[in-house]
Every structure is written in structure tokens, then in C-alpha cells.
Design a protein around this motif. Structure first.
Motif, PDB file in Angstrom:
ATOM      1  N   THR A   1      -2.366   6.753 -13.846  1.00 22.34           N
ATOM      2  CA  THR A   1      -2.842   6.762 -12.461  1.00 22.34           C
ATOM      3  C   THR A   1      -1.683   6.978 -11.500  1.00 22.34           C
ATOM      4  OG1 THR A   1      -4.540   5.182 -13.066  1.00 22.34           O
ATOM      5  CG2 THR A   1      -4.097   5.434 -10.736  1.00 22.34           C
ATOM      6  N   ASN A   2      -1.826   7.969 -10.645  1.00 19.05           N
ATOM      7  CA  ASN A   2      -0.873   8.132  -9.556  1.00 19.05           C
ATOM      8  C   ASN A   2      -1.345   7.240  -8.415  1.00 19.05           C
ATOM      9  OD1 ASN A   2       0.887   9.944 -10.727  1.00 19.05           O
ATOM     10  ND2 ASN A   2      -0.379  11.688 -10.162  1.00 19.05           N
ATOM     11  N   ILE A   3      -0.527   6.292  -8.075  1.00 12.88           N
ATOM     12  CA  ILE A   3      -0.884   5.330  -7.041  1.00 12.88           C
ATOM     13  C   ILE A   3      -0.512   5.905  -5.683  1.00 12.88           C
ATOM     14  CG2 ILE A   3      -0.394   3.017  -6.148  1.00 12.88           C
ATOM     15  CD1 ILE A   3       0.049   2.246  -9.155  1.00 12.88           C
ATOM     16  N   GLU A   4      -1.379   5.743  -4.729  1.00 16.90           N
ATOM     17  CA  GLU A   4      -1.132   6.207  -3.367  1.00 16.90           C
ATOM     18  C   GLU A   4      -0.797   5.005  -2.492  1.00 16.90           C
ATOM     19  OE1 GLU A   4      -4.075   8.894  -1.846  1.00 16.90           O
ATOM     20  OE2 GLU A   4      -4.495   9.661  -3.860  1.00 16.90           O
ATOM     21  N   ALA A   5      -0.114   5.284  -1.398  1.00 19.83           N
ATOM     22  CA  ALA A   5       0.312   4.210  -0.495  1.00 19.83           C
ATOM     23  C   ALA A   5      -0.855   3.370  -0.007  1.00 19.83           C
ATOM     24  CB  ALA A   5       1.075   4.801   0.685  1.00 19.83           C
ATOM     25  N   ILE A   6      -1.995   3.979   0.220  1.00 17.09           N
ATOM     26  CA  ILE A   6      -3.164   3.266   0.737  1.00 17.09           C
ATOM     27  C   ILE A   6      -3.678   2.211  -0.258  1.00 17.09           C
ATOM     28  CG2 ILE A   6      -4.924   4.877  -0.083  1.00 17.09           C
ATOM     29  CD1 ILE A   6      -6.164   4.514   2.795  1.00 17.09           C
ATOM     30  N   GLN A   7      -3.327   2.353  -1.531  1.00 15.25           N
ATOM     31  CA  GLN A   7      -3.787   1.408  -2.554  1.00 15.25           C
ATOM     32  C   GLN A   7      -2.874   0.189  -2.688  1.00 15.25           C
ATOM     33  OE1 GLN A   7      -3.844   4.711  -5.519  1.00 15.25           O
ATOM     34  NE2 GLN A   7      -5.862   3.869  -6.058  1.00 15.25           N
ATOM     35  N   ILE A   8      -1.731   0.205  -2.043  1.00 16.31           N
ATOM     36  CA  ILE A   8      -0.785  -0.902  -2.145  1.00 16.31           C
ATOM     37  C   ILE A   8      -1.150  -1.970  -1.118  1.00 16.31           C
ATOM     38  CG2 ILE A   8       1.645  -1.562  -1.994  1.00 16.31           C
ATOM     39  CD1 ILE A   8       2.321   1.385  -2.686  1.00 16.31           C
ATOM     40  N   PRO A   9      -1.308  -3.211  -1.553  1.00 15.65           N
ATOM     41  CA  PRO A   9      -1.655  -4.283  -0.609  1.00 15.65           C
ATOM     42  C   PRO A   9      -0.546  -4.527   0.421  1.00 15.65           C
ATOM     43  CG  PRO A   9      -1.924  -5.010  -2.891  1.00 15.65           C
ATOM     44  CD  PRO A   9      -1.240  -3.684  -2.937  1.00 15.65           C
ATOM     45  N   ASP A  10      -0.927  -4.856   1.630  1.00 17.99           N
ATOM     46  CA  ASP A  10       0.044  -5.129   2.692  1.00 17.99           C
ATOM     47  C   ASP A  10       1.021  -6.237   2.307  1.00 17.99           C
ATOM     48  OD1 ASP A  10      -0.986  -3.179   4.323  1.00 17.99           O
ATOM     49  OD2 ASP A  10      -2.061  -4.573   5.653  1.00 17.99           O
ATOM     50  N   ALA A  11       0.561  -7.216   1.550  1.00 20.69           N
ATOM     51  CA  ALA A  11       1.392  -8.372   1.201  1.00 20.69           C
ATOM     52  C   ALA A  11       2.324  -8.114   0.008  1.00 20.69           C
ATOM     53  CB  ALA A  11       0.509  -9.573   0.894  1.00 20.69           C
ATOM     54  N   ALA A  12       2.277  -6.916  -0.582  1.00 18.41           N
ATOM     55  CA  ALA A  12       3.132  -6.614  -1.738  1.00 18.41           C
ATOM     56  C   ALA A  12       4.602  -6.766  -1.355  1.00 18.41           C
ATOM     57  CB  ALA A  12       2.846  -5.213  -2.251  1.00 18.41           C
ATOM     58  N   LYS A  13       5.348  -7.495  -2.187  1.00 22.65           N
ATOM     59  CA  LYS A  13       6.759  -7.778  -1.918  1.00 22.65           C
ATOM     60  C   LYS A  13       7.641  -6.660  -2.470  1.00 22.65           C
ATOM     61  CE  LYS A  13       5.785 -12.642  -2.392  1.00 22.65           C
ATOM     62  NZ  LYS A  13       5.742 -13.698  -3.383  1.00 22.65           N
TER      63      LYS A  13
END
Length: 181
Positions: free
Chosen positions: A160-172
Motif C-alpha cells: 500500500t502506498n500511503i498518502e498524507a491524508i491517511q496519516i493521523p494528525d496525532a502521529a509522532k
């Protein structure tokens, strides 16, 4: 006389505190500098610039025959950063280890994905087995986020190519890197 003595003591205390902690600019990341380093500095300059700190040359970990690593530690043993150095003594890559290092837009190792997207334009997202790497438009700075910070359905998929929109805001942020190559 008493006022002069108190003023002198206060001045000495402030000076001692500044000398012990370093200045804010010692930990500022800009497009042309990383703390006390600039893009023009070579690996030979590290020993002069960080004379009061410890430099550990890592001969055991060689990325290739033409690249070596050096680890910079603050006096007292706190890790500051690691540099990858080319055979030509050029500083290619810097991995930040101390959260005091902050970009000119206020991002450091204690920031989250939301902080990154609010302050930078994400140019590219690269997905690896364990991480997601965020490349910033018109910047040498890039960020790595551990896949453990992602929703479960994205953590274990290698295809899976992950896109920025899929990353949670709280990800460190896992790694903050500067690429001067």
C-alpha cells in the motif's frame, strides 16, 4: 555598593545559565544551517565547532565504502545528532537526536504530523516496510513516521502506498533528518 553587588551576581547567574544551555540559534534548523553547522562546513570542521562536546567516529557502521558516520554528544553524554559523511569529507545527511533542534517553522522531534502539515507542503510520501517518510517541498528537511502510528489497516501492508491524508494528525515524528547531499 549593595545594589552593584546584587546586579553583578544576577548578571553572572544569567551568563552562567546561557553558557550551560547554549543559545536558541545553536539548535535552529534553517534552509542553510543546522545549529552551529552550515552547508559550507565539512566534516573536518566538526571537531572545531563541537570542541566542547564529544564526537564518536563510528567505524563499525559503514553505509558503504564511501560513507561513514559520526555521532555528536553534548558534554555529559546526551546525544545531539548523527552525521553521514562522504569520502570527500562532505556532510551528506544529519539525523537529529535532540528535541531542542527545531526548524525555522517550529517543528522538532516532539511535534506531530499535524504540526508538519500545518507548516509545510508535503511534496512526497514514501512508504517503506516499517516507516512512512515525508519529503517537504523546497526543503532539505524530511520526517519519518513509524507505521505503528498509523491505523491498523495500514500498518502491516507492504504493497500500500500511503498518502498524507491517511496519516493521523496525532502521529509522532520518529526521525527528523536533513539531507545536504
Amino acid at each position: 555598593m549593595k545594589k552593584i553587588t546584587i546586579t553583578c551576581l544576577v548578571a553572572v547567574a544569567i551568563l552562567a545559565a546561557k553558557c550551560g544551555k547554549g543559545t536558541e540559534s545553536d539548535f535552529l534548523i534553517t534552509p542553510t544551517s543546522f545549529g552551529k553547522l552550515t552547508k559550507e562546513n565539512s566534516a573536518k570542521d566538526l571537531e572545531t565547532i563541537y570542541a566542547t562536546d564529544s564526537i564518536v567516529k563510528d567505524d563499525a557502521v559503514q553505509l558503504s565504502a564511501s560513507v561513514r558516520k559520526e555521532h555528536i554528544y553534548e558534554k555529559g553524554g546526551k546525544p545531539l545528532f548523527t552525521v553521514s559523511i562522504s569520502k570527500d569529507s562532505i556532510i551528506d545527511n544529519i539525523r537529529v537526536l535532540d528535541p531542542r533542534y527545531t526548524t525555522d517553522k517550529g517543528i522538532n522531534l516532539l511535534s506531530t504530523f499535524k504540526d508538519i502539515k500545518d507548516n509545510y507542503t508535503i511534496h512526497k510520501v514514501l512508504t517503506s516496510m516499517n516507516n512512512v517518510v515525508l519529503f517537504i517541498k523546497d526543503s532539505d528537511v524530511y520526517f519519518t513516521i513509524d507505521k505503528k502510528e498509523l491505523p491498523e489497516n495500514l500498518r502491516y501492508s507492504n504493497n500500500t502506498n500511503i498518502e498524507a491524508i491517511q496519516i493521523p494528525d496525532a502521529a509522532k515524528i520518529k526521525y527528523l533528518m536533513i539531507d545536504w547531499e
